[in-house]
Structures are given as structure tokens and as C-alpha cells.
Design an enzyme around this catalytic site. Structure first.
Site, PDB file in Angstrom:
ATOM      1  CB  SER A 101      -0.861   0.007   1.257  1.00 25.37           C
ATOM      2  OG  SER A 101      -0.018   0.135   2.383  1.00 25.37           O
ATOM      3  CE  LYS A 102       0.412   7.040  -3.256  1.00 25.81           C
ATOM      4  NZ  LYS A 102       1.518   6.914  -4.156  1.00 25.81           N
ATOM      5  NE  ARG A 103       0.660   3.117   7.548  1.00 28.81           N
ATOM      6  CZ  ARG A 103       0.267   1.864   7.752  1.00 28.81           C
ATOM      7  NH1 ARG A 103      -0.781   1.392   7.109  1.00 28.81           N
ATOM      8  NH2 ARG A 103       0.892   1.090   8.599  1.00 28.81           N
TER       9      ARG A 103
END
Ligand code: GLU
Length: 446
Positions: free
Chosen positions: A219-221
């Protein structure tokens, strides 16, 4: 296979180059370079709404940053162009016509469908996943399990991914398709189209997925960020390259830190693992640090310089030799270029030292003794080589009944403003006699 190897990276310009895309690009590049083949960059921009020229540019920039050069592509051209799908419409039309004429496709509601005939065995050997067998009736199915014919041209006239990819890979002479494992399920559909058009299919090598540390999809994180964010965080192209190469592959030689050239020599696609690879930032930090250690001093300086400038440091008074030598003095400290820039700030500015350290912890009763010791040390400076300073310091400390701890700690604080630094005599040597004296004077230590 006597044909020259031709592989491609086929990103959709609907976002910048993120870690997953960079990983796929890198493995294609390694394969091309390993086999003396061609690496093609093809832009899959048939999603007109989400594709932008800015993203395309940022993908090209990201690949350049990673050191992945391509032999054919939208910017450099080549014999098999154009290299953007939006410019290849004539080819999609031509082969769609052939399928229609041969009764292998039909039109419905303005779209073109490829007819999936049941009872066909589809076999392919994946370089990573081994022999894979499917039945045509399972290649493309509706929710209720019935056969679903494959849309090849949508109502808006644009080709679908599964169709365009076949036409392009075939007409571009691609003979090995290396891409993410999520495309294994698309391969049978594509093979049916190859077969219907009488095209010889390429080889396939699917790469394992990359998961975040939580074992979930990136994910982006969790690192699914643009490669430029890694650059901003202080990771070197060499570090990111080395790290990504080890996601799903490792040289049988066991070597963990390697250059691009070494990776090319050692790369073997059949050694790619099937198991999903986990993006481990600790490992990236370690690899990045090792890559910084073996980097040419002037190249390292070139990547550190912008970080120093960003920190507001004025480099104008320093020669490149001085700055590169200061970085060398850091002795491999710092896992990222950003950290290294921060840790080494005192070589460039005394103001940052003063801002960090006010000298109030130096005991008044100790000052006369320290002044005497440091005065003697400055007098004994000689050539200022670290070994010389160290040797002299030992003599002077002993003669004044002082210890390393007692006498070396204040000087470290005074010249670096930090508790931790490289050897204090190395730092002093790098700063030079005048600067060292100036700093000691400021804190009333000489
Ligand atoms: N444009 C497709 C993607 O980005 C390419 C897949 C392929 O390599 O076939 O997923």
C-alpha cells in the site's frame, strides 16, 4: 532459442514508477543485459482517462534514476515503433479484422468479442512457475462459471489489455515476457489469441508478488511509493537497485552487495523464487549503507550535496576534495544519504555545533587542566595526521594525568556538538588546526 532476446517493460502511465513497477522493469533489464538482448519500453496508454504524459515522463525519469536504460522506446524510437499503444491503433484494427474475417471474433453492442472455444488445452512453461496447464473453458469465465468471450475492442474503439498486449508483443518481436505474478491468470486468455492469429507465443517468466512487512499487498504506507520518494528519503539508486534485485532472487554465489554489472553477470531467471517477497526496510537500510561505503567519493559527494544545501548549509567555502574527504572521515556512518548529510554537518558549519552544544556541562575546576592539555596538543599538531594526533594526545594526556575519557570527550563535543562521531582525532585532522582551535576557543578550552 537462437533469436536475439527481446523483452519489454510495459507500464501504464496512470501513476509514477513505484516499487512494484521498478522491480518488474529491473528484472526485464537484467534479463536483456544478461543475454545481450534488447530491452523495450512500451507505454500502455489505452486507458485514455487515467493516462497522462506527466506520468509517462515520470516513469521514464524513474527508470533513468534507477540506472535502467532501454534500447527502444517512445523517446528513443526503434525499428518496432511506435512505442505507445495509443499510436498503434492501426495494428489492433488490422488483426481484429483478421479475426472477424476468420469468424474467430464477432461484433456485439459496438464492441468486438473474441470467441472462446471450449475444449482446448492451453499449456505454457513459465520460467519461474514451471509447467502450467489450463482448459480454454476456464480461461475466461462468467460468475456462474460459463464461458465468457473476451472483449478485444471496446465500444470506444480502444483495445483491451489482453488483446493489445498480444498484438504488441508479437509485432514487436518480444520473445520473453517478464511481469508480475498477478498476470498469470491473464496468460491463458492471451495464449488463445496468439493461437487464433497463428502467432508463435513468447516465453513467460512471472515474478513473485512483493508484499509489505505486514504480508499484505503493498500500500502507499507500505512502500508502494514512487522511486523518487526513496530518493528523497536518502536511498541511492545503487541501493534501491541492489535491494530490488534481491526481492525474489539471489545470486547462487550468495553475494548480497553488488553493482549493476555484477548483477548482470550473475542473473539467472530460473533462480527466481515463487514465494512472495517481503519489502523489508531494515534490509534496504543495510544495503543502502553498504552501497554508500563502496561508492566513489566524488559520486557520493554529488548525492550528499543537495541534502546539505537543503539543510541550509553554505558549501561555497569548501573544495570538493575537502567535502569528499569529510564524507570519507565519516567511515561508513549513516544508512541513508540523508543521515550521512546530517551526521556530517559539523565539517561544514560551526554554527550548527554551537546551536547543539552550549558547553555548560564542562566543570569549571576542570577547565585549566583541559586548556593546558589542548594547548599542548595544538602545539604538537605537526602534519595533523589522525595517527600523529592520537599518539601525541596519548602522551600529553598521560603526562597531565588525564584519561582519554576525561580529555577526549570535551573536545568531541566542542568540535562536533555531538556525543557520537568518528574518532575525535580524525575529525580534528579533517577540520584542520585553525578550525579546531577556533572551536576550542569558543568553548573556553584553550
Ligand atoms: N500494462 C500492464 C501492467 O502495467 C502490462 C502487463 C504486462 O506486462 O503484460 O500491468
Amino acid at each position: 532459442m537462437t533469436d536475439k532476446v527481446r523483452v519489454r517493460f510495459a507500464p501504464s502511465p496512470t501513476g509514477s514508477l513505484h516499487i512494484g513497477g521498478a522491480h518488474t522493469a529491473l528484472f526485464n533489464w537484467l534479463y536483456a543485459r544478461r543475454h545481450g538482448g534488447s530491452f523495450i519500453l512500451r507505454i500502455e496508454d489505452t486507458d485514455m482517462e487515467r493516462s497522462t504524459k506527466e506520468y509517462e515522463q515520470s516513469i521514464l525519469d524513474g527508470m533513468r534514476w534507477m540506472g535502467l536504460d532501454w534500447d527502444e522506446g517512445p523517446d528513443v524510437g526503434g525499428d518496432y515503433g511506435p512505442y505507445r499503444q495509443s499510436e498503434r491503433m492501426h495494428l489492433y484494427k488490422k488483426y481484429a479484422r483478421q479475426l472477424l474475417d476468420e469468424g474467430k471474433a464477432y461484433e456485439q453492442d459496438g464492441a468486438l468479442f473474441f470467441k472462446v472455444e471450449p475444449g482446448k488445452r492451453i499449456h505454457f512453461r513459465d520460467e519461474v512457475y514451471g509447467n502450467l496447464d489450463f482448459l480454454s473453458e476456464n480461461a475466461s469465465v462468467n460468475q456462474d462459471g460459463t464461458i465468457k468471450d473476451i472483449v478485444i475492442i471496446k465500444r470506444d474503439g480502444m483495445p483491451t489489455y489482453n488483446y493489445a498486449v498480444v498484438i504488441d508483443d508479437y509485432t514487436m518481436g518480444v520473445n520473453m515476457v517478464i511481469r508480475g505474478e498477478d498476470h498469470i491468470i491473464n496468460t491463458p486468455k492471451q495464449l488463445l489469441i496468439y493461437d487464433a492469429l497463428g502467432f508463435e507465443a513468447p516465453g513467460f517468466a512471472h515474478l513473485p508478488m512483493i508484499l509489505g512487512k505486514d504480508k499484505k499487498k503493498l500500500s502507499k504506507r507500505q512502500g508502494a511509493t514512487s522511486v523518487f520518494e526513496y530518493s528523497d528519503m536518502g536511498y541511492l539508486p545503487d541501493g534501491v537497485f541492489n535491494f530490488l534485485a534481491l526481492l525474489g532472487w539471489s545470486p547462487k554465489e550468495g553475494q548480497e552487495i553488488f553493482s549493476r554489472e555484477e548483477a548482470v553477470k550473475m542473473f539467472d531467471v530460473s533462480a527466481v523464487t515463487r514465494k512472495a517477497a517481503v519489502l523489508d526496510m531494515d534490509k534496504l537500510n543495510h544495503i543502502n549503507q553498504e552501497q554508500m561505503k563502496i561508492m566513489e567519493p566524488m559520486k557520493l559527494l554529488a548525492v550528499i550535496r543537495p541534502f546539505w544545501l537543503e539543510m541550509g548549509l553554505d558549501l561555497s567555502a569548501f573544495s570538493d576534495d575537502y567535502l569528499a574527504s569529510a564524507l570519507h572521515t565519516m567511515g561508513g556512518r549513516g544508512q541513508t544519504t540523508k543521515q550521512l548529510a546530517e551526521y556530517s554537518d559539523y565539517f561544514i558549519s560551526f554554527d550548527v555545533v554551537k546551536a547543539r552544544y552550549d558547553g555548560s556541562d564542562i566543570k569549571e575546576e576542570l577547565r585549566p587542566k583541559l586548556k593546558k592539555i589542548y594547548g599542548e596538543l595544538l602545539d604538537a599538531w605537526g602534519d595533523g595526521a589522525p595517527e600523529h594526533l592520537h599518539e601525541k594526545a596519548q602522551e600529553i594526556f598521560a603526562a597531565n594525568e588525564s584519561s582519554m575519557k576525561e580529555s577526549a570527550t570535551p573536545i568531541r563535543w566542542a568540535i562536533t556538538g555531538r556525543k557520537v562521531s568518528p574518532g575525535v582525532f580524525e575529525v580534528a585532522s579533517q577540520l584542520g588546526k585553525e578550525e579546531t582551535k577556533k572551536r576550542l576557543e569558543f568553548y573556553g578550552l584553550v
